[in-house]
Design an enzyme around this catalytic site. Structure first.
Site, PDB file in Angstrom:
ATOM      1  N   GLY A  61     -42.376  22.015 -25.791  1.00 29.62           N
ATOM      2  CA  GLY A  61     -42.193  21.040 -26.873  1.00 29.62           C
ATOM      3  C   GLY A  61     -42.257  21.728 -28.211  1.00 29.62           C
ATOM      4  O   GLY A  61     -42.700  22.884 -28.310  1.00 29.62           O
ATOM      5  N   CYS A  88     -44.811  26.788 -21.498  1.00 26.70           N
ATOM      6  CA  CYS A  88     -44.736  27.002 -22.950  1.00 26.70           C
ATOM      7  C   CYS A  88     -45.761  26.116 -23.686  1.00 26.70           C
ATOM      8  O   CYS A  88     -46.957  26.374 -23.588  1.00 26.70           O
ATOM      9  CB  CYS A  88     -43.300  26.781 -23.426  1.00 26.70           C
ATOM     10  SG  CYS A  88     -42.983  27.543 -25.024  1.00 26.70           S
ATOM     11  N   TYR A  89     -45.343  25.068 -24.364  1.00 27.50           N
ATOM     12  CA  TYR A  89     -46.315  24.184 -25.014  1.00 27.50           C
ATOM     13  C   TYR A  89     -47.331  23.675 -23.980  1.00 27.50           C
ATOM     14  O   TYR A  89     -48.517  23.543 -24.276  1.00 27.50           O
ATOM     15  CB  TYR A  89     -45.594  23.004 -25.673  1.00 27.50           C
ATOM     16  CG  TYR A  89     -46.498  22.076 -26.470  1.00 27.50           C
ATOM     17  CD1 TYR A  89     -46.955  22.429 -27.724  1.00 27.50           C
ATOM     18  CD2 TYR A  89     -46.889  20.836 -25.939  1.00 27.50           C
ATOM     19  CE1 TYR A  89     -47.787  21.584 -28.455  1.00 27.50           C
ATOM     20  CE2 TYR A  89     -47.721  19.984 -26.658  1.00 27.50           C
ATOM     21  CZ  TYR A  89     -48.166  20.363 -27.921  1.00 27.50           C
ATOM     22  OH  TYR A  89     -48.984  19.529 -28.635  1.00 27.50           O
ATOM     23  N   HIS A 175     -39.733  30.139 -19.892  1.00 25.13           N
ATOM     24  CA  HIS A 175     -39.082  28.924 -19.372  1.00 25.13           C
ATOM     25  C   HIS A 175     -38.438  29.188 -18.010  1.00 25.13           C
ATOM     26  O   HIS A 175     -37.330  29.706 -17.942  1.00 25.13           O
ATOM     27  CB  HIS A 175     -38.029  28.426 -20.365  1.00 25.13           C
ATOM     28  CG  HIS A 175     -38.634  27.823 -21.583  1.00 25.13           C
ATOM     29  ND1 HIS A 175     -39.020  26.501 -21.646  1.00 25.13           N
ATOM     30  CD2 HIS A 175     -38.961  28.370 -22.777  1.00 25.13           C
ATOM     31  CE1 HIS A 175     -39.551  26.254 -22.831  1.00 25.13           C
ATOM     32  NE2 HIS A 175     -39.532  27.371 -23.539  1.00 25.13           N
ATOM     33  N   GLU A 177     -37.158  27.069 -16.112  1.00 21.07           N
ATOM     34  CA  GLU A 177     -36.110  26.083 -15.814  1.00 21.07           C
ATOM     35  C   GLU A 177     -34.729  26.471 -16.308  1.00 21.07           C
ATOM     36  O   GLU A 177     -33.735  25.876 -15.913  1.00 21.07           O
ATOM     37  CB  GLU A 177     -36.504  24.710 -16.394  1.00 21.07           C
ATOM     38  CG  GLU A 177     -36.528  24.619 -17.921  1.00 21.07           C
ATOM     39  CD  GLU A 177     -37.838  25.110 -18.558  1.00 21.07           C
ATOM     40  OE1 GLU A 177     -38.534  25.931 -17.934  1.00 21.07           O
ATOM     41  OE2 GLU A 177     -38.131  24.690 -19.688  1.00 21.07           O
ATOM     42  N   ASP A 233     -19.240   7.999 -12.179  1.00 19.43           N
ATOM     43  CA  ASP A 233     -20.402   7.136 -11.937  1.00 19.43           C
ATOM     44  C   ASP A 233     -19.998   5.785 -11.338  1.00 19.43           C
ATOM     45  O   ASP A 233     -20.604   5.316 -10.375  1.00 19.43           O
ATOM     46  CB  ASP A 233     -21.189   6.919 -13.239  1.00 19.43           C
ATOM     47  CG  ASP A 233     -21.637   8.230 -13.849  1.00 19.43           C
ATOM     48  OD1 ASP A 233     -21.680   9.234 -13.104  1.00 19.43           O
ATOM     49  OD2 ASP A 233     -21.928   8.269 -15.054  1.00 19.43           O
ATOM     50  N   LYS A 377     -26.315  13.705 -13.061  1.00 20.66           N
ATOM     51  CA  LYS A 377     -24.874  13.745 -12.796  1.00 20.66           C
ATOM     52  C   LYS A 377     -24.525  14.598 -11.566  1.00 20.66           C
ATOM     53  O   LYS A 377     -23.710  14.199 -10.737  1.00 20.66           O
ATOM     54  CB  LYS A 377     -24.161  14.314 -14.033  1.00 20.66           C
ATOM     55  CG  LYS A 377     -22.675  14.110 -14.032  1.00 20.66           C
ATOM     56  CD  LYS A 377     -22.373  12.706 -14.456  1.00 20.66           C
ATOM     57  CE  LYS A 377     -20.934  12.449 -14.732  1.00 20.66           C
ATOM     58  NZ  LYS A 377     -20.789  11.129 -15.369  1.00 20.66           N
TER      59      LYS A 377
END
Ligand code: XMP
Length: 522
Positions: A61, A88-89, A175, A177, A233, A377
């Site tokens: 963040g 991180c944060y 990170h 991710e 979708d 998605k």
């Protein structure tokens, strides 16, 4: 509890502290069949518990833990005894809670770094002793919190990864991710599977089974209406509902006349003839074209199209409701639309509503069925494949609600729209032929410009229209770069368009990134 609710239990809850990467954490876990739910960092503990998580991840963040008013680590998280991974944060919050010292680093660390492990740890199980990781932080950990040991270091971060000596608490400064941490998914999987003991069971097939049951439970014997746009979708929503409740579903497809070449025919073929969906085809193309005469301003076009679309849909809905009584409206809402992100700001909301053109208002008087609410998605696409939808529909690139109206600059006439459709179809066909339409590029299309230019064809001087080609690469459509398409491909597309599309004598390629340009031209 429904089968779907059950499937969503026993995963990981991610508390969102506002990082632009929070959703990626969930996607990386779900790619590995571990269910992950993103909740705002201030979510009540009862809400977190509804998911019966086996572990909690604290996202990164933009704040500094030592600032007044900075978002906190809820006490219940540590009291629960659940495994926690701070990123991180999140690491800094965890460290602060145990008396570690966090301060501003002398200089911000941004980019790739080499991580060197100190010894074995569950978090890095089966991974090499040194790893490439992605750093992006201004604050860092200066001293170890009580009870923690350092697990790994980088040149600039002596505490790049830490773990509690006795409790299942971990923190990483980098990170895991993002794709720039090549082994990041394995680190997240180690946390979920080896530390938390999650069971990987979030698969497209399991989702489909759960969703079918949930839909049947919600809908009972009632009738359901669905607006089918041809996009991914709504297509997957249609296929799912059709499988769940078959003849109780009626899908309405409004042809705005602003779709690409062959698209309306494809929707009818796939859904009515191949999938056997009850499909109402509503041709409103003349109304749309009439209403757009003399309209040049992009936002004015969007407003008109948005209004006409809702009117056309409502007319069919009223007719069907009267004839057979309809209680539910199905919508292809997906997870990123529902996440209450901690990063949501007023400006993010504006962007969303601007891009919502072509949707339906929430107050049409029906109860909503939203079977894709839990899916990203890429998951929607995998579910579409599991349901047997054609590749061309499942992997389709995004197409804006206002359609070709915002790609036909200048007079919106049927003749000009057809010109654009032909040029666009040639471009897309050549890209598909070159294998560059899915994966390689994020969005590709032709734009008809509001200028004429001089050319020469044979012995004749021509004064005709100009087509611009746009092809971009992008992860999230918020930023994008122009695709470096092979010259040979561009040459072939240009040659074919000028030869085959009457009234076009020049083709240009858009080489602007976003920002400063947008992806669309209007
Ligand atoms: P821009 O042009 O803002 O587009 O860079 C970003 C993404 O949004 C799509 N887009 C729209 N989608 N209604 C939509 O449903 C709209 O009015 C609209 N305008 C842009 C665009 O195609 C790209 O994918």
């Amino acid at each position: 509890m429904s089968a779907l609710d059950d499937l969503r239990r026993g995963g990981v809850v991610i508390l969102d502290y506002g990082s632009q990467y929070t959703q990626l954490i969930a996607r990386r876990l779900r790619e590995q069949q571990i269910y992950a739910e993103v909740l705002p960092h201030h979510a009540a503990w009862e809400r977190i518990q509804q998911h019966a998580p086996r572990g909690i991840i604290l996202s990164g963040g933009p704040s500094s833990v030592y600032e007044e008013g900075a978002p906190r680590l809820p006490r219940a998280v540590l009291e629960s005894g659940l495994p926690v991974l701070g990123i991180c944060y999140g690491l800094q919050l965890l460290a602060q809670a145990f008396g570690g010292q966090v301060s501003a680093a002398a200089r911000r660390e941004y980019g790739s770094a080499m991580l060197r492990q100190h010894g074995p740890s569950l978090l890095f199980d089966d991974l090499p002793a040194s790893l490439e990781v992605w750093m992006s932080h201004g604050d860092h950990l200066e001293s170890l919190p009580a009870g923690f040991i350092p697990l790994a270091e980088s040149d600039n971060s002596p505490y790049a990864a830490i773990g509690h000596a006795e409790r299942p608490l971990f923190g990483v400064q980098f990170h895991p991710e993002v794709r720039h941490t090549p082994q990041g998914s394995a680190i997240l999987a180690n946390f979920a599977l080896r530390v938390c003991g999650c069971v990987p069971r979030w698969t497209p097939a399991a989702f489909v089974d759960g969703a079918l049951e949930s839909i049947r439970q919600q809908v009972g014997q009632e009738r359901v209406l669905l607006g089918l746009s041809g996009g991914v979708d709504s297509a997957v929503t249609a296929a799912l509902l059709n499988k769940a409740i078959g003849s109780q579903l009626t899908a309405v497809f409004v042809n705005t006349g602003l779709l690409r070449l062959g698209e309306p025919e494809e929707v009818v073929r796939v859904f009515r003839h191949e999938q056997g969906v009850n499909l109402v085809y509503h041709d409103a193309s003349e109304y749309f074209l009439d209403a757009l005469q003399g309209v040049y301003e992009p936002e004015a076009k969007r407003k008109i199209i948005g209004r006409l679309f809702v009117e056309a849909f409502q007319a069919e809905a009223a007719r069907l409701s009267q004839a057979e009584g309809v209680r539910f409206l199905a919508q292809g809402t997906i997870y990123p639309d529902v996440i209450e992100s901690a990063a949501d700001s007023a400006s993010a909301q504006v962007i969303k509503s601007h891009h919502n053109v072509g949707g339906l208002p929430a107050d049409l008087g029906f109860e909503l069925v939203e079977p894709l609410r839990d899916l990203f998605k890429d998951e929607v696409r995998r579910v579409g494949e599991a349901l047997g939808l054609p590749h061309a529909i499942v992997w389709r690139q995004p197409f804006p609600g206002p359609g070709l109206a915002i790609r036909c600059l200048g007079d919106l006439t049927l003749e000009r729209l057809d010109k654009l459709r032909q040029a666009d179809a040639i471009f897309l066909a050549e890209l598909a032929q070159a294998g560059m339409l899915t994966g390689e590029t994020a969005q590709c299309f032709a734009v008809l410009l509001p200028v004429k230019s001089v050319g020469v064809m044979g012995d004749n001087r021509t004064y005709d229209e100009v087509i611009a080609l746009r092809a971009v690469v992008s992860d999230d459509f918020m930023t994008a770069d122009w695709a470096r398409l092979p010259y040979e491909l561009l040459a072939r597309v240009s040659r074919r368009i000028v030869n085959e599309v009457r009234g076009v004598n020049r083709v240009v390629y858009d080489i602007t990134s976003k920002p400063p340009a947008t992806i669309e031209w209007e």
